[in-house]
Design a protein around this motif. Structure first.
Motif, PDB file in Angstrom:
ATOM      1  N   VAL A   1      47.656  12.923  17.587  1.00 32.07           N
ATOM      2  CA  VAL A   1      46.675  13.868  18.137  1.00 32.07           C
ATOM      3  C   VAL A   1      47.190  14.415  19.472  1.00 32.07           C
ATOM      4  O   VAL A   1      47.493  13.645  20.385  1.00 32.07           O
ATOM      5  CB  VAL A   1      45.307  13.197  18.332  1.00 32.07           C
ATOM      6  N   LEU A   2      47.275  15.728  19.558  1.00 35.38           N
ATOM      7  CA  LEU A   2      47.761  16.406  20.765  1.00 35.38           C
ATOM      8  C   LEU A   2      49.077  15.800  21.260  1.00 35.38           C
ATOM      9  O   LEU A   2      49.310  15.689  22.463  1.00 35.38           O
ATOM     10  CB  LEU A   2      46.715  16.349  21.891  1.00 35.38           C
ATOM     11  N   ALA A   3      49.893  15.383  20.310  1.00 28.13           N
ATOM     12  CA  ALA A   3      51.209  14.813  20.605  1.00 28.13           C
ATOM     13  C   ALA A   3      51.132  13.595  21.524  1.00 28.13           C
ATOM     14  O   ALA A   3      52.136  13.152  22.075  1.00 28.13           O
ATOM     15  CB  ALA A   3      52.142  15.868  21.200  1.00 28.13           C
TER      16      ALA A   3
ATOM     17  N   VAL B   1      45.401  25.871  32.061  1.00 26.11           N
ATOM     18  CA  VAL B   1      44.540  26.204  33.192  1.00 26.11           C
ATOM     19  C   VAL B   1      43.276  25.353  33.177  1.00 26.11           C
ATOM     20  O   VAL B   1      42.831  24.836  34.202  1.00 26.11           O
ATOM     21  CB  VAL B   1      44.152  27.703  33.166  1.00 26.11           C
ATOM     22  N   ASP B   2      42.685  25.197  31.972  1.00 25.09           N
ATOM     23  CA  ASP B   2      41.420  24.463  31.898  1.00 25.09           C
ATOM     24  C   ASP B   2      41.600  23.031  32.388  1.00 25.09           C
ATOM     25  O   ASP B   2      40.755  22.495  33.096  1.00 25.09           O
ATOM     26  CB  ASP B   2      40.839  24.511  30.486  1.00 25.09           C
TER      27      ASP B   2
ATOM     28  N   LEU C   1      45.474  18.975  16.374  1.00 26.09           N
ATOM     29  CA  LEU C   1      44.772  19.426  17.571  1.00 26.09           C
ATOM     30  C   LEU C   1      43.307  18.992  17.460  1.00 26.09           C
ATOM     31  O   LEU C   1      42.767  18.893  16.370  1.00 26.09           O
ATOM     32  CB  LEU C   1      44.863  20.952  17.692  1.00 26.09           C
ATOM     33  N   THR C   2      42.684  18.729  18.571  1.00 22.30           N
ATOM     34  CA  THR C   2      41.275  18.333  18.535  1.00 22.30           C
ATOM     35  C   THR C   2      40.392  19.573  18.612  1.00 22.30           C
ATOM     36  O   THR C   2      40.824  20.630  19.070  1.00 22.30           O
ATOM     37  CB  THR C   2      40.930  17.422  19.729  1.00 22.30           C
TER      38      THR C   2
ATOM     39  N   ARG D   1      38.728  25.159  23.826  1.00 15.84           N
ATOM     40  CA  ARG D   1      38.817  25.220  25.289  1.00 15.84           C
ATOM     41  C   ARG D   1      38.686  26.662  25.770  1.00 15.84           C
ATOM     42  O   ARG D   1      39.028  27.589  25.043  1.00 15.84           O
ATOM     43  CB  ARG D   1      40.116  24.594  25.777  1.00 15.84           C
ATOM     44  N   LYS D   2      38.174  26.797  26.974  1.00 14.17           N
ATOM     45  CA  LYS D   2      37.939  28.130  27.504  1.00 14.17           C
ATOM     46  C   LYS D   2      39.255  28.727  28.000  1.00 14.17           C
ATOM     47  O   LYS D   2      39.982  28.106  28.758  1.00 14.17           O
ATOM     48  CB  LYS D   2      36.939  28.042  28.658  1.00 14.17           C
TER      49      LYS D   2
ATOM     50  N   PHE E   1      41.511  31.079  30.194  1.00 15.58           N
ATOM     51  CA  PHE E   1      41.358  31.590  31.550  1.00 15.58           C
ATOM     52  C   PHE E   1      41.402  33.109  31.549  1.00 15.58           C
ATOM     53  O   PHE E   1      42.263  33.716  30.914  1.00 15.58           O
ATOM     54  CB  PHE E   1      42.474  31.046  32.442  1.00 15.58           C
TER      55      PHE E   1
ATOM     56  N   LEU F   1      52.292  21.667  19.298  1.00 16.86           N
ATOM     57  CA  LEU F   1      51.893  21.671  20.707  1.00 16.86           C
ATOM     58  C   LEU F   1      53.184  21.691  21.511  1.00 16.86           C
ATOM     59  O   LEU F   1      54.083  20.887  21.278  1.00 16.86           O
ATOM     60  CB  LEU F   1      51.083  20.421  21.036  1.00 16.86           C
TER      61      LEU F   1
ATOM     62  N   LYS G   1      37.963  19.972  20.562  1.00 16.48           N
ATOM     63  CA  LYS G   1      37.764  20.261  21.974  1.00 16.48           C
ATOM     64  C   LYS G   1      38.920  21.112  22.522  1.00 16.48           C
ATOM     65  O   LYS G   1      38.715  22.029  23.303  1.00 16.48           O
ATOM     66  CB  LYS G   1      37.684  18.944  22.750  1.00 16.48           C
ATOM     67  N   TYR G   2      40.129  20.787  22.075  1.00 12.56           N
ATOM     68  CA  TYR G   2      41.292  21.539  22.534  1.00 12.56           C
ATOM     69  C   TYR G   2      41.233  22.969  22.007  1.00 12.56           C
ATOM     70  O   TYR G   2      41.459  23.932  22.733  1.00 12.56           O
ATOM     71  CB  TYR G   2      42.577  20.853  22.080  1.00 12.56           C
TER      72      TYR G   2
ATOM     73  N   GLN H   1      41.083  11.407  21.305  1.00 10.33           N
ATOM     74  CA  GLN H   1      41.867  10.650  20.330  1.00 10.33           C
ATOM     75  C   GLN H   1      43.361  10.648  20.623  1.00 10.33           C
ATOM     76  O   GLN H   1      44.118   9.967  19.939  1.00 10.33           O
ATOM     77  CB  GLN H   1      41.596  11.185  18.922  1.00 10.33           C
TER      78      GLN H   1
END
Lengths: 531, 108
Positions: A345-347, A385-386, B24-25, B31-32, B34, B13, B27-28, A322
């Motif tokens: 969303v996420l800027a 990193v991901d 934030l989503t 997230r895994k 590290f 963010l 999924k975010y 999104q």
């Protein structure tokens, strides 16, 4: 009705008429049998699952009475595992032509009531025949998927069938619109036909897509998951991005398909249909949507609605990634493809999923002659990193590739931030944009003021008596100098600084003057895009 | 409406040292994170079943010495010691089903 006045007096003619009648009766008997699907019980079961029958689906989607069926009497030729005595009406798939909004389409619908809609060679060949028809006659292809998968009894022949479908999906790609509707299970190899098509529709609780099902996953991997959580409609619209449109019911889904088709051309040489121009609705005040502070969020869809005809925006992949918004709208009655960073969303950053979503949409629009309008407001790429390990480099490259490759008119409006790599990627002049506009709130710079000042003035800040004070001072200094559209304008990277109010008219103007746009193509088969 | 500003539903963010207010989503958030690899930890590289265990607690092992047979996808895979060391702990039993990345053994 046939009527011969001398029939009574001519016994041989009378006999002939009887024979014709008999044949016609026989035909109706056969037709009734072939159109009855898997029988009353199976149909009842289908309905109990909240699903319509294949025929009802076709009739609900196409203009009433417009469906003309092909290959009703096609039968399988499998002689193994007792199949020789099994009659499968229409071989479990209904194919034919019809119209949507008066315009022709090819359609197939798998019939789950017949052997679970399983795909054997005859079933597949019915599908490939209608696909060939759609390609040759240059009309959209709609596939309704509701199938348990390969017809195991037919062995490798059913695999051959899938392969022949995938081949045609690929040949048809970019030539005609291909729409997949998942109205039941679609598992294993079957998922790849929808995956090769332009748009995939799913319906809540009805659609299921996966390569390996929950049972295999449980036995092999020991992971327990429900079918819904593994590959339900929500999963594919929100998490995987495999599906583009989510509907609550089958009827709502058909309405969405009709709506989508109102925006797109019938093939790659036609233009999308024009409609009567309409001004945006007055409840969107364009001057008040975007906050001046680049750190504050807003919904970019409001900007789109404030600019486009009738404030209508038909969003594609609304639930996936999104942080980027893509979809169709109209300007002065003509279809445009809209791309916008979503600061809400996420800027509005670009990441792996957003790159994928954006690039695919841009390529669709380019293939089908739909001009692109891009609204820019992003701080750059998502750090992490991901993201790096998921390959944000090659995914991000898809954006550069798709925009650079697109030859349709490309118009860019920089609303606010356009920093660094994000600025380049979002259809900048450098990637071939035909028109680049910037609002007075635009900040076209290598990065945000805080980051830039910290790097450029590191020494001064560190050596100052009051580093924090110096940092603030330097950030302000940088903002003053670079956080605006005028540095880019002075270099000709943007064409004009414009006010929010004049944006709609300038976009309409830009589209009008670029109607005859032509770009030189190099003579090559195709590029090697970062898929 | 008015105090929505105070209770803004936004997270933050940070990109290039600038804090952006945004949502934030899922999924975010999921997230895994590290984690640097610990050379002494032997983990299942694939989900499967432990069929054989070749070593005992406190046993000295050399690099590449077989530690387990891990059956997965109908294949018998040998899990080797990543380095030389002493077995500090074995965390699985024969016929135990393991998930991907599950800790099997620790070396010292």
């Amino acid at each position: 009705m046939l009527h011969y006045s001398n029939a009574e007096s001519n016994p041989s003619l009378n006999l002939e008429l009887m024979q014709i009648k008999e044949k016609i009766l026989d035909f109706f008997t056969r037709k009734n049998k072939a159109t009855s699907g898997g029988g009353a019980k199976a149909i009842e079961k289908q309905k109990a699952m909240g699903k319509m029958t294949a025929r009802d689906r076709i009739n609900a989607l196409l203009d009433p009475g417009s469906f003309a069926e092909y290959d009703l009497f096609v039968a399988h030729s499998c002689k193994d595992f007792g199949m020789e005595s099994k009659e499968l009406p229409a071989d479990g798939v209904i194919t034919g032509t019809g119209t949507i909004g008066g315009k022709p389409v090819c359609i197939f619908a798998q019939d789950f009531t017949v052997a679970g809609g399983s795909l054997g060679l005859a079933h597949a060949r019915k599908i490939t025949k209608i696909m060939d028809h759609a390609i040759k006659l240059k009309m959209p292809l709609i596939g309704i998927n509701d199938s348990g998968g390969a017809r195991i009894q037919e062995g490798v022949n059913s695999l051959a069938g899938y392969g022949e479908i995938f081949y045609r999906n690929t040949q048809a790609s970019g030539l005609i619109p291909q729409i997949s509707v998942i109205l039941g299970p679609c598992a294993g190899g079957a998922v790849y036909s929808p995956a090769l098509t332009d748009f995939v529709f799913v319906v809540d609780k009805i659609s299921k897509m996966f390569i390996t099902g929950p049972e295999v996953i449980k036995t092999v991997l020991g992971e327990e998951i429900s079918m819904e959580d593994l590959g339900g409609a929500r999963v594919h619209t929100a998490i995987t991005g495999n599906a583009h449109f989510f509907a609550h019911t089958e009827m709502e889904c058909f309405d969405m398909i009709k709506k989508l088709m109102s925006y797109i051309p019938w093939n790659n040489v036609e233009k999308a249909p024009s409609v009567k121009p309409a001004p945006p609705k007055s409840n969107y005040d364009i001057a008040k949507i975007v906050p001046a502070d680049p750190r504050k969020p807003y919904d970019v869809r409001h900007v789109v609605k404030a600019i486009c005809d009738d404030s209508e925006f038909f969003e594609v992949q609304a639930d996936f990634a999104q942080n980027i918004v893509v979809g169709f709208a109209r300007l002065n009655g003509e279809t445009i493809g809209v791309v916008g960073n979503q600061p809400l969303v996420l800027a509005g950053v670009l990441d792996v999923d957003a790159s994928d979503k954006l690039a695919r949409f841009v390529r669709y629009c380019d293939a089908f002659n739909i001009p692109l309008v891009t609204f820019v407001d992003l701080p750059g790429y998502l750090p992490g990193v991901d993201q790096e390990h998921m390959g944000v480099i090659r995914h991000g490259a898809k954006i550069l590739y798709s925009y650079s490759e697109a030859t349709v008119p490309k118009i860019t409006v920089i609303l606010r931030k356009a920093y660094g790599g994000g600025y380049i990627a979002m259809c900048s002049r450098h990637l071939g944009a035909d028109f680049v506009y910037a609002w007075p709130t635009a900040e076209i710079a290598v990065m945000g003021a805080e980051g830039a000042a910290n790097i450029i003035f590191r020494k001064e800040i560190m050596e100052a008596d009051d580093p924090e004070e110096m940092r603030k001072k330097k950030v302000e200094e940088y903002k003053e100098k670079f956080a605006n559209p005028y540095v880019a304008a002075s270099n000709g990277h943007i064409d004009a600084v414009i006010t929010p109010d004049e944006t709609r008219n300038l976009l309409i103007h830009a589209l009008q003057v670029s109607k005859q746009k032509e770009e030189i193509h190099f003579n090559k088969k195709h590029g090697v895009s970062p898929f | 409406m008015d105090n929505s500003q105070n209770h803004a539903p936004y997270a933050q963010l940070i990109v290039d040292e600038t804090r952006y207010e945004t949502k934030l989503t899922a999924k975010y958030k999921n997230r895994k994170r590290f984690e640097p690899k610990n050379e002494g930890q032997v983990r299942a590289f694939i989900p499967g079943i432990i069929k054989k265990i070749f070593v005992r607690q406190d046993q000295k092992v050399s690099e590449n010495q077989p530690l387990f047979i891990l059956e997965a996808m109908k294949m018998e895979n040998t899990v080797h010691a990543p380095k030389k060391g002493v077995v500090k702990g074995i965390f699985v039993e024969i016929d135990q089903m393991v998930t991907k990345n599950q800790l099997l053994l620790e070396l010292e």
